[in-house]
Design a protein around this motif. Structure first.
Motif, short mmCIF file in Angstrom:
data_model
loop_
_atom_site.label_atom_id
_atom_site.label_comp_id
_atom_site.label_asym_id
_atom_site.label_seq_id
_atom_site.Cartn_x
_atom_site.Cartn_y
_atom_site.Cartn_z
N UNK A 81 32.94 47.32 27.97
CA UNK A 81 33.12 48.77 27.85
C UNK A 81 32.29 49.44 28.91
N UNK A 82 32.92 50.32 29.69
CA UNK A 82 32.20 51.12 30.68
C UNK A 82 32.31 52.56 30.26
N UNK A 83 31.19 53.18 29.99
CA UNK A 83 31.15 54.56 29.50
C UNK A 83 31.64 55.52 30.59
N UNK A 84 32.37 56.55 30.15
CA UNK A 84 32.84 57.60 31.04
C UNK A 84 31.77 58.66 31.27
N UNK A 107 37.83 50.27 28.11
CA UNK A 107 37.70 48.95 27.51
C UNK A 107 38.51 47.99 28.38
N UNK A 108 37.95 46.83 28.69
CA UNK A 108 38.67 45.83 29.48
C UNK A 108 38.24 44.44 29.03
N UNK A 109 38.98 43.43 29.50
CA UNK A 109 38.68 42.04 29.19
C UNK A 109 38.18 41.37 30.46
N UNK A 132 44.00 47.26 30.20
CA UNK A 132 42.81 48.09 30.05
C UNK A 132 43.17 49.27 29.17
N UNK A 133 42.20 49.77 28.42
CA UNK A 133 42.36 50.98 27.63
C UNK A 133 41.37 51.99 28.20
#
Length: 90
Positions: free
Chosen positions: A79-82, A50-52, A41-42
């Motif tokens: 992508x999950x927004x912060x 960001x993840x897969x 994850x980033x």
């Protein structure tokens, strides 16, 4: 906003040359892609993560012919927004 506009905005905001901003953006994209390929994850605090994720195989339909087709399973980027990014959008 396209990539060229983003590079220009980064350059203006950070007082970097456009060439340096382009190298920085390209490096970010490359490093993020490599990390996701390794199933890491980033996470950028305040910006997002960001993840897969694995998308399962499923049945679909060809819209032109209506014929049923098989869609293979695949990995997709999510992508999950912060919280800070979400607050800017409100």
């Amino acid at each position: 906003m396209n990539k060229a506009e983003l590079i220009e905005a980064i350059s203006d905001e950070s007082n970097l040359s456009k060439a340096d901003a382009k190298r920085a953006l390209d490096a970010f994209i490359s490093v993020t892609g490599k990390a996701l390929k390794k199933d890491d994850k980033v996470a950028l605090v305040g910006f997002g993560t960001f993840s897969v994720s694995q998308r399962a195989a499923r049945k679909g339909r060809n819209p032109q012919t209506g014929k049923e087709i098989n869609i293979e399973a695949k990995n997709v980027v999510k992508f999950k927004a912060g919280s800070e990014l979400s607050a800017h959008v409100k």
